[in-house]
Design a protein around this motif. Structure first.
Motif, short mmCIF file in Angstrom:
data_model
loop_
_atom_site.label_atom_id
_atom_site.label_comp_id
_atom_site.label_asym_id
_atom_site.label_seq_id
_atom_site.Cartn_x
_atom_site.Cartn_y
_atom_site.Cartn_z
N ARG A 37 1.04 -1.10 0.06
CA ARG A 37 0.08 0.09 -0.11
C ARG A 37 0.99 1.26 0.03
O ARG A 37 1.77 1.18 0.46
CB ARG A 37 -0.95 -0.08 1.30
CG ARG A 37 -1.76 -1.25 1.31
CD ARG A 37 -2.57 -0.86 2.91
NE ARG A 37 -3.09 -2.30 3.09
CZ ARG A 37 -3.07 -2.74 4.26
NH1 ARG A 37 -2.85 -2.06 5.49
NH2 ARG A 37 -3.69 -4.02 4.66
N PRO A 38 0.35 2.37 -0.36
CA PRO A 38 1.27 3.41 -0.64
C PRO A 38 2.02 4.08 0.61
O PRO A 38 2.86 4.35 0.73
CB PRO A 38 0.39 4.42 -1.09
CG PRO A 38 -0.90 3.71 -1.71
CD PRO A 38 -1.03 2.52 -1.04
N ASP A 39 1.16 3.80 1.80
CA ASP A 39 1.89 4.34 3.01
C ASP A 39 2.56 3.13 3.75
O ASP A 39 3.35 3.27 4.71
CB ASP A 39 0.74 4.93 4.00
CG ASP A 39 -0.45 3.93 4.04
OD1 ASP A 39 -0.23 2.87 3.63
OD2 ASP A 39 -1.31 4.25 4.96
N ASP A 40 2.91 2.08 3.08
CA ASP A 40 3.64 1.15 3.81
C ASP A 40 5.12 1.53 3.78
O ASP A 40 5.45 2.35 2.98
CB ASP A 40 3.90 -0.45 2.94
CG ASP A 40 2.58 -1.17 3.00
OD1 ASP A 40 1.72 -0.89 3.81
OD2 ASP A 40 2.24 -2.11 2.00
N ILE A 41 5.83 1.29 4.69
CA ILE A 41 7.36 1.70 4.97
C ILE A 41 8.05 0.26 4.85
O ILE A 41 7.92 -0.54 5.73
CB ILE A 41 7.54 2.33 6.22
CG1 ILE A 41 6.84 3.81 6.18
CG2 ILE A 41 9.33 2.67 6.36
CD1 ILE A 41 6.75 4.24 7.26
N GLU A 122 5.81 0.11 -7.12
CA GLU A 122 4.57 0.76 -7.96
C GLU A 122 3.80 1.82 -7.16
O GLU A 122 3.45 2.93 -7.62
CB GLU A 122 3.80 -0.41 -8.61
CG GLU A 122 4.10 -1.00 -9.66
CD GLU A 122 3.45 -2.61 -9.95
OE1 GLU A 122 3.72 -3.02 -10.97
OE2 GLU A 122 2.76 -2.80 -9.10
N GLN A 123 3.85 1.54 -5.92
CA GLN A 123 3.10 2.35 -4.97
C GLN A 123 4.03 3.43 -4.44
O GLN A 123 3.51 4.03 -3.60
CB GLN A 123 2.51 1.54 -3.57
CG GLN A 123 1.67 0.44 -4.10
CD GLN A 123 0.17 1.02 -4.65
OE1 GLN A 123 -0.03 2.03 -4.34
NE2 GLN A 123 -0.29 0.09 -5.61
N ASN A 124 5.20 3.58 -5.01
CA ASN A 124 6.11 4.75 -4.28
C ASN A 124 6.29 4.59 -2.92
O ASN A 124 6.29 5.60 -2.27
CB ASN A 124 5.72 5.93 -5.13
CG ASN A 124 6.78 6.98 -4.86
OD1 ASN A 124 8.03 6.50 -5.09
ND2 ASN A 124 6.43 8.11 -4.50
N TYR A 188 15.24 5.65 -8.00
CA TYR A 188 14.01 5.72 -7.05
C TYR A 188 14.12 6.44 -5.99
O TYR A 188 15.04 6.06 -4.88
CB TYR A 188 13.80 4.13 -6.50
CG TYR A 188 12.49 3.93 -5.72
CD1 TYR A 188 11.06 3.81 -6.50
CD2 TYR A 188 12.52 3.92 -4.42
CE1 TYR A 188 10.16 3.83 -5.80
CE2 TYR A 188 11.49 3.84 -3.55
CZ TYR A 188 10.18 3.66 -4.25
OH TYR A 188 8.93 3.54 -3.48
N SER A 189 13.49 7.77 -5.79
CA SER A 189 14.12 8.81 -4.89
C SER A 189 13.59 8.56 -3.44
O SER A 189 14.11 9.02 -2.49
CB SER A 189 13.85 10.09 -5.35
OG SER A 189 12.19 10.11 -5.77
N ASN A 190 12.69 7.61 -3.16
CA ASN A 190 12.03 7.61 -1.97
C ASN A 190 12.38 6.54 -0.96
O ASN A 190 12.09 5.81 -0.46
CB ASN A 190 10.55 6.98 -2.23
CG ASN A 190 9.33 7.76 -1.33
OD1 ASN A 190 9.95 8.51 -0.60
ND2 ASN A 190 8.37 7.28 -1.11
N ILE A 191 13.95 6.52 -1.07
CA ILE A 191 14.66 5.67 -0.33
C ILE A 191 15.73 6.55 0.63
O ILE A 191 16.23 7.39 0.31
CB ILE A 191 15.93 4.80 -1.06
CG1 ILE A 191 15.13 3.73 -2.00
CG2 ILE A 191 16.76 4.18 -0.18
CD1 ILE A 191 15.76 2.68 -2.68
N HIS A 192 15.64 6.16 1.80
CA HIS A 192 16.41 6.93 2.95
C HIS A 192 17.63 5.92 3.15
O HIS A 192 17.37 4.88 3.85
CB HIS A 192 15.68 7.39 4.14
CG HIS A 192 16.49 7.97 5.22
ND1 HIS A 192 17.19 9.27 5.05
CD2 HIS A 192 16.85 7.61 6.44
CE1 HIS A 192 17.73 9.55 6.16
NE2 HIS A 192 17.59 8.58 7.22
#
Ligand code: A3P
Length: 296
Positions: A37-41, A122-124, A188-192
């Motif tokens: 889901r989009p808010d999964d971490i 896919e869910q970013n 993929y920029s959503n990686i810390h």
């Protein structure tokens, strides 16, 4: 149960080019179809890089206020499911993740980046990758393989040392893992991408960085509680965080919360091993933008 498992230490085998044990591949089809889901971490790490530490930080940041009682009753490995874990009699990470009652779902994986189910991309989803310097990571993995009956046999230190350099470890080569995830960050920029050593140096500072990545702003009070709750000594004595409730680990051999130090490799590497290691490391780690600290 534990006795039986002692006799059945799993062997590594080649799985799509990566050495794996079957407990983390048996549920492969279902895992690949996991619906993120989009808010999964996603908390992604090479084994022994600080997974539990960061899992606990995130769990406290999100849920210590609203679900206080879970702190005393649910072990961290059930709050933050290990996606690919599939061990009869103990559990299925995928099932646990599918049924998590909390939002956001915090999900842990040790998979190399190319094994991650596509729905996360896919869910970013936000991904927190934790990396630890190779020498300490190796030492920690060695002690872990000794005490964990569902891991491959560790063998002698000198042969483990060689196997680590050869990448013949569960979840593959450390070198490929940290580099693979580092490269992913370019597209993929959503990686810390964070480091065990930084966390050890200044936990509060690293929690601030995490919060800014996650887009949350805990109160000073909550932050103080998190910083103190995740100190090594506090986690070590916390039954819900120290893995003492899981049946396959033999704490007489080594506790899960073993030392929690940067630089413990110095107590294991001989001078000769260190030279061999450094020379090999320079050949394998060509990307100047990915730098580790072996001491702080
Ligand atoms: P050592 O074996 O060097 O002690 P993982 O959770 O990925 O399996 O990593 C386990 C390693 O992280 C162990 O390293 C463990 O002691 C360390 N660790 C876990 N929690 C920690 C904490 N709060 N502070 C420092 N180190 C921690």
């Amino acid at each position: 149960e534990t006795e039986k498992m002692k006799e059945s230490r799993p062997e590594l085998f080649d799985f799509h080019g990566v050495p794996m044990i079957h407990y983390f591949t048996d549920n492969w089809e279902n895992i690949q179809n996991f619906e993120a889901r989009p808010d999964d971490i996603l908390i992604a790490t090479y084994p022994k890089a600080g997974t539990t530490w960061v899992s606990y930080i995130l769990d406290l940041l999100y849920f210590s206020q609203t679900f206080a009682d879970r702190q005393a009753s649910i072990p961290i490995y059930n709050r933050v499911p290990f996606l690919e874990f599939e061990v009869p009699g103990i559990g299925s990470g995928k099932d646990l993740a599918d049924h998590l009652p909390t939002t956001p779902r915090l999900i842990k994986t040790h998979y190399p980046v190319q094994f991650v189910p596509k729905s996360f991309w896919e869910q970013n989803c936000r991904v927190v990758y934790v990396a630890r310097n190779a020498k300490d990571n190796m030492v920690s993995y060695y002690h872990f393989d000794k005490m964990n009956m569902i891991q491959p046999e560790a063998g002698e230190w000198s042969s483990f040392f060689q196997r680590f350099m050869d990448g013949k470890m569960g979840f593959g080569s450390w070198y490929d893992h940290v580099n693979g995830w580092w490269k992913k960050k370019q597209t993929y920029s959503n990686i810390h991408y964070m480091y065990f050593e930084d966390l050890a140096e200044d936990t509060g500072r690293e929690i601030d960085k995490l919060c800014s990545f996650l887009g949350i702003s805990p109160s000073a009070d909550v932050k103080d509680k998190v910083v103190s709750g995740v100190q090594f000594d506090n986690m070590k004595k916390n039954k819900m965080a120290n893995y003492s409730t899981i049946p396959v680990m033999d704490f007489k051999i080594s506790p899960f919360m073993r030392k929690g130090k940067v630089g413990d490799w110095k107590n294991h590497f001989t001078v000769a091993q260190n030279q061999v290691f450094d020379e090999d490391y320079r050949k394998k780690m060509k990307d100047p933008t990915l730098q580790f600290r072996n001491e702080i």
